[in-house]
Design a protein around this motif. Structure first.
Motif, PDB file in Angstrom:
ATOM      1  N   THR A 241      34.376 -36.242  21.639  1.00 41.82           N
ATOM      2  CA  THR A 241      33.297 -35.334  21.242  1.00 41.82           C
ATOM      3  C   THR A 241      31.920 -35.863  21.633  1.00 41.82           C
ATOM      4  OG1 THR A 241      33.002 -36.362  19.046  1.00 41.82           O
ATOM      5  CG2 THR A 241      34.663 -34.600  19.246  1.00 41.82           C
ATOM      6  N   LEU A 242      31.903 -36.910  22.445  1.00 40.61           N
ATOM      7  CA  LEU A 242      30.624 -37.484  22.869  1.00 40.61           C
ATOM      8  C   LEU A 242      29.794 -36.429  23.598  1.00 40.61           C
ATOM      9  CD1 LEU A 242      29.005 -40.176  23.014  1.00 40.61           C
ATOM     10  CD2 LEU A 242      29.963 -40.459  25.323  1.00 40.61           C
ATOM     11  N   ARG A 243      28.552 -36.276  23.174  1.00 38.01           N
ATOM     12  CA  ARG A 243      27.647 -35.306  23.778  1.00 38.01           C
ATOM     13  C   ARG A 243      26.309 -35.964  24.088  1.00 38.01           C
ATOM     14  NH1 ARG A 243      27.909 -30.712  19.168  1.00 38.01           N
ATOM     15  NH2 ARG A 243      27.882 -32.577  17.869  1.00 38.01           N
ATOM     16  N   GLN A 244      25.589 -35.353  25.027  1.00 34.36           N
ATOM     17  CA  GLN A 244      24.241 -35.811  25.327  1.00 34.36           C
ATOM     18  C   GLN A 244      23.231 -34.913  24.622  1.00 34.36           C
ATOM     19  OE1 GLN A 244      24.052 -35.810  29.659  1.00 34.36           O
ATOM     20  NE2 GLN A 244      24.095 -38.039  29.651  1.00 34.36           N
ATOM     21  N   ILE A 245      22.245 -35.542  24.002  1.00 38.37           N
ATOM     22  CA  ILE A 245      21.112 -34.817  23.446  1.00 38.37           C
ATOM     23  C   ILE A 245      19.962 -34.956  24.436  1.00 38.37           C
ATOM     24  CG2 ILE A 245      19.498 -34.628  21.517  1.00 38.37           C
ATOM     25  CD1 ILE A 245      21.600 -35.999  19.798  1.00 38.37           C
ATOM     26  N   GLY A 246      19.286 -33.869  24.698  1.00 40.40           N
ATOM     27  CA  GLY A 246      18.215 -33.957  25.675  1.00 40.40           C
ATOM     28  C   GLY A 246      17.301 -32.755  25.649  1.00 40.40           C
ATOM     29  N   MET A 247      16.432 -32.703  26.673  1.00 41.71           N
ATOM     30  CA  MET A 247      15.465 -31.616  26.807  1.00 41.71           C
ATOM     31  C   MET A 247      15.831 -30.727  27.980  1.00 41.71           C
ATOM     32  SD  MET A 247      11.703 -33.321  26.151  1.00 41.71           S
ATOM     33  CE  MET A 247      11.940 -34.674  27.312  1.00 41.71           C
ATOM     34  N   LEU A 248      15.601 -29.457  27.812  1.00 42.89           N
ATOM     35  CA  LEU A 248      15.713 -28.482  28.890  1.00 42.89           C
ATOM     36  C   LEU A 248      14.345 -27.881  29.142  1.00 42.89           C
ATOM     37  CD1 LEU A 248      18.954 -26.488  27.976  1.00 42.89           C
ATOM     38  CD2 LEU A 248      18.674 -28.095  29.858  1.00 42.89           C
ATOM     39  N   ARG A 249      13.958 -27.815  30.429  1.00 42.00           N
ATOM     40  CA  ARG A 249      12.694 -27.192  30.805  1.00 42.00           C
ATOM     41  C   ARG A 249      12.932 -26.273  31.989  1.00 42.00           C
ATOM     42  NH1 ARG A 249       8.587 -32.421  30.671  1.00 42.00           N
ATOM     43  NH2 ARG A 249       7.249 -31.418  29.146  1.00 42.00           N
ATOM     44  N   ARG A 250      11.959 -25.440  32.287  1.00 44.73           N
ATOM     45  CA  ARG A 250      12.060 -24.608  33.478  1.00 44.73           C
ATOM     46  C   ARG A 250      11.910 -25.480  34.719  1.00 44.73           C
ATOM     47  NH1 ARG A 250       8.982 -21.735  29.903  1.00 44.73           N
ATOM     48  NH2 ARG A 250       7.046 -22.593  30.726  1.00 44.73           N
ATOM     49  N   GLU A 251      12.705 -25.184  35.735  1.00 43.52           N
ATOM     50  CA  GLU A 251      12.556 -25.900  36.993  1.00 43.52           C
ATOM     51  C   GLU A 251      11.191 -25.588  37.605  1.00 43.52           C
ATOM     52  OE1 GLU A 251      15.827 -24.863  39.490  1.00 43.52           O
ATOM     53  OE2 GLU A 251      17.221 -26.270  38.524  1.00 43.52           O
ATOM     54  N   ASN A 252      10.604 -26.594  38.256  1.00 41.85           N
ATOM     55  CA  ASN A 252       9.290 -26.445  38.910  1.00 41.85           C
ATOM     56  C   ASN A 252       8.211 -26.024  37.924  1.00 41.85           C
ATOM     57  OD1 ASN A 252      10.516 -26.965  41.486  1.00 41.85           O
ATOM     58  ND2 ASN A 252      11.236 -24.841  41.510  1.00 41.85           N
ATOM     59  N   ASP A 253       8.383 -26.404  36.676  1.00 46.85           N
ATOM     60  CA  ASP A 253       7.403 -26.052  35.655  1.00 46.85           C
ATOM     61  C   ASP A 253       6.253 -27.043  35.672  1.00 46.85           C
ATOM     62  OD1 ASP A 253       6.348 -24.635  33.526  1.00 46.85           O
ATOM     63  OD2 ASP A 253       7.361 -25.871  32.028  1.00 46.85           O
ATOM     64  N   HIS A 254       5.080 -26.590  35.263  1.00 52.72           N
ATOM     65  CA  HIS A 254       3.916 -27.451  35.092  1.00 52.72           C
ATOM     66  C   HIS A 254       3.504 -27.346  33.626  1.00 52.72           C
ATOM     67  CE1 HIS A 254       4.002 -27.186  39.428  1.00 52.72           C
ATOM     68  NE2 HIS A 254       3.065 -28.111  39.515  1.00 52.72           N
ATOM     69  N   PRO A 255       4.086 -28.169  32.747  1.00 51.55           N
ATOM     70  CA  PRO A 255       3.850 -28.022  31.310  1.00 51.55           C
ATOM     71  C   PRO A 255       2.387 -28.261  30.940  1.00 51.55           C
ATOM     72  CG  PRO A 255       5.726 -29.461  31.773  1.00 51.55           C
ATOM     73  CD  PRO A 255       5.004 -29.276  33.059  1.00 51.55           C
ATOM     74  N   SER A 256       2.037 -27.822  29.746  1.00 54.80           N
ATOM     75  CA  SER A 256       0.707 -28.086  29.223  1.00 54.80           C
ATOM     76  C   SER A 256       0.578 -29.570  28.912  1.00 54.80           C
ATOM     77  CB  SER A 256       0.480 -27.271  27.950  1.00 54.80           C
ATOM     78  OG  SER A 256       1.306 -27.758  26.904  1.00 54.80           O
ATOM     79  N   PRO A 257      -0.658 -30.072  28.822  1.00 56.85           N
ATOM     80  CA  PRO A 257      -0.835 -31.488  28.446  1.00 56.85           C
ATOM     81  C   PRO A 257      -0.165 -31.816  27.121  1.00 56.85           C
ATOM     82  CG  PRO A 257      -2.896 -30.586  29.283  1.00 56.85           C
ATOM     83  CD  PRO A 257      -1.950 -29.425  29.152  1.00 56.85           C
ATOM     84  N   GLY A 258      -0.264 -30.911  26.152  1.00 56.34           N
ATOM     85  CA  GLY A 258       0.373 -31.166  24.857  1.00 56.34           C
ATOM     86  C   GLY A 258       1.880 -31.250  24.957  1.00 56.34           C
ATOM     87  N   ALA A 259       2.486 -30.362  25.755  1.00 48.48           N
ATOM     88  CA  ALA A 259       3.945 -30.389  25.923  1.00 48.48           C
ATOM     89  C   ALA A 259       4.380 -31.692  26.585  1.00 48.48           C
ATOM     90  CB  ALA A 259       4.395 -29.194  26.748  1.00 48.48           C
ATOM     91  N   ASN A 260       3.593 -32.176  27.531  1.00 49.45           N
ATOM     92  CA  ASN A 260       3.913 -33.458  28.165  1.00 49.45           C
ATOM     93  C   ASN A 260       3.828 -34.607  27.168  1.00 49.45           C
ATOM     94  OD1 ASN A 260       4.582 -32.780  30.838  1.00 49.45           O
ATOM     95  ND2 ASN A 260       2.444 -32.600  31.422  1.00 49.45           N
ATOM     96  N   LEU A 261       2.825 -34.565  26.304  1.00 47.74           N
ATOM     97  CA  LEU A 261       2.681 -35.621  25.295  1.00 47.74           C
ATOM     98  C   LEU A 261       3.847 -35.605  24.320  1.00 47.74           C
ATOM     99  CD1 LEU A 261      -1.147 -35.369  24.564  1.00 47.74           C
ATOM    100  CD2 LEU A 261       0.036 -37.272  25.656  1.00 47.74           C
ATOM    101  N   LEU A 262       4.286 -34.403  23.902  1.00 40.17           N
ATOM    102  CA  LEU A 262       5.427 -34.331  22.990  1.00 40.17           C
ATOM    103  C   LEU A 262       6.697 -34.808  23.686  1.00 40.17           C
ATOM    104  CD1 LEU A 262       6.657 -33.658  20.291  1.00 40.17           C
ATOM    105  CD2 LEU A 262       6.823 -31.253  20.998  1.00 40.17           C
ATOM    106  N   ALA A 263       6.846 -34.482  24.971  1.00 39.06           N
ATOM    107  CA  ALA A 263       8.016 -34.963  25.708  1.00 39.06           C
ATOM    108  C   ALA A 263       8.035 -36.489  25.759  1.00 39.06           C
ATOM    109  CB  ALA A 263       8.010 -34.386  27.127  1.00 39.06           C
ATOM    110  N   GLU A 264       6.870 -37.100  25.911  1.00 37.89           N
ATOM    111  CA  GLU A 264       6.799 -38.562  25.919  1.00 37.89           C
ATOM    112  C   GLU A 264       7.235 -39.134  24.574  1.00 37.89           C
ATOM    113  OE1 GLU A 264       2.854 -39.693  27.005  1.00 37.89           O
ATOM    114  OE2 GLU A 264       2.967 -38.801  29.002  1.00 37.89           O
ATOM    115  N   GLU A 265       6.825 -38.485  23.488  1.00 35.31           N
ATOM    116  CA  GLU A 265       7.233 -38.950  22.167  1.00 35.31           C
ATOM    117  C   GLU A 265       8.725 -38.745  21.942  1.00 35.31           C
ATOM    118  OE1 GLU A 265       5.513 -40.707  20.269  1.00 35.31           O
ATOM    119  OE2 GLU A 265       3.498 -40.419  21.071  1.00 35.31           O
ATOM    120  N   MET A 266       9.285 -37.672  22.513  1.00 35.99           N
ATOM    121  CA  MET A 266      10.719 -37.452  22.412  1.00 35.99           C
ATOM    122  C   MET A 266      11.480 -38.588  23.087  1.00 35.99           C
ATOM    123  SD  MET A 266      11.225 -34.599  20.731  1.00 35.99           S
ATOM    124  CE  MET A 266      12.928 -34.327  21.171  1.00 35.99           C
TER     125      MET A 266
END
Length: 408
Positions: A380-405
């Motif tokens: 039952t081993l699974r990966q936890i992770g993030m999904l984003r749109r391909e070729n996306d340019h996230p907002s600065p805040g979204a990038n900061l939250l991704a770094e904290e993740m």
């Protein structure tokens, strides 16, 4: 602020005027106010006022003015990049609609040459499916909603919504147009936050689609760290089935999804970033007869009653597959729910058991209220992770939250 919402508000006001942005875009393209005014068919003074107003709203100089014309500053280049991406989404909408229908014309909406209210009517109709509800959300009359839709459809030359007994449903062309419109408006919303970040100010809203394995520890930890460092940011989360959240992500309604990663065939058009591994455990109350044994197998669970998510969810499918691989009968699921509060209380008050990520009940297990049964579930081993749109340019805040993740 961590705000739990059913759906991110689609009709929230844009931080920048579309009319001002069109003037800005033409000045960038033409290199001068005089040439831009000819293209826009507006007085030079009106174009100059639009640029001045935009610079005032953004608190940043957008152009270097000289006898040779107007060149974008660092702020201007950042804004131009977002505006060009917004127009690119609308160009894609036009091409896709024309290719699929063989109809349509290059209407003003493809240049975002509409009022914000008109654009919000389309976006909200796609979400609400009812004109009366849209009128209430946008604080306008129902006839105004109907008129706005009719005007846009006449300009586009294609029916965008159909009336049915269940409400207003988008046609394929309407679905395409609204999806790309959302993405375009999202770029404009991000633009103001990006220019503020250049000035050293972190602001704006980050919209997260939260699946169960991401929302129990990773997301709360990351959000807490983020807001401690950047109190000007805001975070909203949307919970729901994976399919619903994936559609929202593709449509620009949320910035990313955090949770158990699905197989690639379900994430087409999305980029995957694994963050952690997770293996399910079988959990019962402390003192449960099965918890007192040093070792058990699946056949020892045959008489137990289970509380589990509904059929066809990934957790349920993994458990049933593990039982079948061992030649054991399928679990006797007496209660089907994904509500973690219900699962916890049922386990504490009965001899029912569940299969779940131990992350989701970590506090109860650490406190000795619940116990992991002595049986391993390596399959039952699974990966936890993030999904984003391909070729996306996230907002600065979204990038900061991704770094904290990633750090969490």
């Amino acid at each position: 602020m961590l705000e739990i919402t059913g759906r991110p508000p689609a009709s929230e006001g844009l931080p920048l005027s579309l009319r001002y942005l069109r003037a800005f875009y033409q000045v960038c393209r033409c290199g001068s106010v005089s040439e831009a005014s000819k293209t826009l068919r507006r007085a030079q003074s009106a174009v100059t006022r639009a640029i001045s107003q935009l610079e005032s709203e953004l608190e940043a100089p957008l152009f270097e003015r000289s006898v040779h014309g107007m060149l974008p500053t660092e702020f201007g280049d950042a804004l131009l990049n977002r505006v060009e991406r917004a127009f690119a989404y609308m160009d894609t909408a036009f091409r896709e609609i024309t290719a699929s229908t063989g109809l349509g014309k290059h209407a003003p909406i493809y240049d975002l040459h509409m009022t914000e209210r008109q654009l919000n009517v389309l976006v909200e109709l796609r979400s609400q499916r009812h004109m009366g509800t849209v009128a209430s959300v946008l604080a306008i009359s129902q006839p105004a909603v109907s008129l706005a839709l009719r005007n846009i459809e006449q300009l586009v030359g294609i029916r965008l919504f159909e009336r049915t007994v269940r409400g207003m449903h988008p046609t394929p062309a309407g679905e395409t147009l609204v999806r790309h419109l959302r993405l375009a408006l999202n770029e404009i919303r991000i633009a103001a936050d990006e220019l503020a970040a250049i000035r050293g100010v972190e602001q704006g809203e980050i919209r997260v689609g939260a699946l169960s394995l991401g929302s129990t520890d990773l997301l709360p930890t990351a959000v807490t760290r983020l807001l401690r460092k950047h109190p000007g940011l805001r975070v909203s989360t949307t919970e729901g089935p994976f399919e619903t959240l994936a559609a929202a992500l593709r449509g620009g309604e949320i910035d990313f999804i955090i949770g158990a990663l699905r197989p690639p065939k379900y994430t087409e058009g999305l980029s995957r970033e694994p963050l952690a591994d997770d293996e399910m455990a079988i959990v019962a109350r402390s003192g449960h007869p099965l918890s007192l044994r040093k070792r058990i197998g699946f056949h020892d669970l045959a008489g137990a009653q289970w509380v589990m998510p509904h059929r066809h969810t990934s957790t349920r499918a993994l458990l049933e597959s593990a039982a079948a691989a061992r030649g054991a009968p399928a679990p006797d699921v007496a209660l089907e729910t994904t509500d973690l509060t219900i699962i916890r209380e049922v386990l504490l008050e009965s001899d029912m058991i569940t299969a779940i990520s131990p992350r989701q009940l970590s506090r109860e297990i650490s406190a000795g209220m619940l116990a992991r049964l002595p049986i391993a579930l390596p399959e039952t081993l699974r990966q936890i992770g993030m999904l984003r749109r391909e070729n996306d340019h996230p907002s600065p805040g979204a990038n900061l939250l991704a770094e904290e993740m990633r750090a969490a």
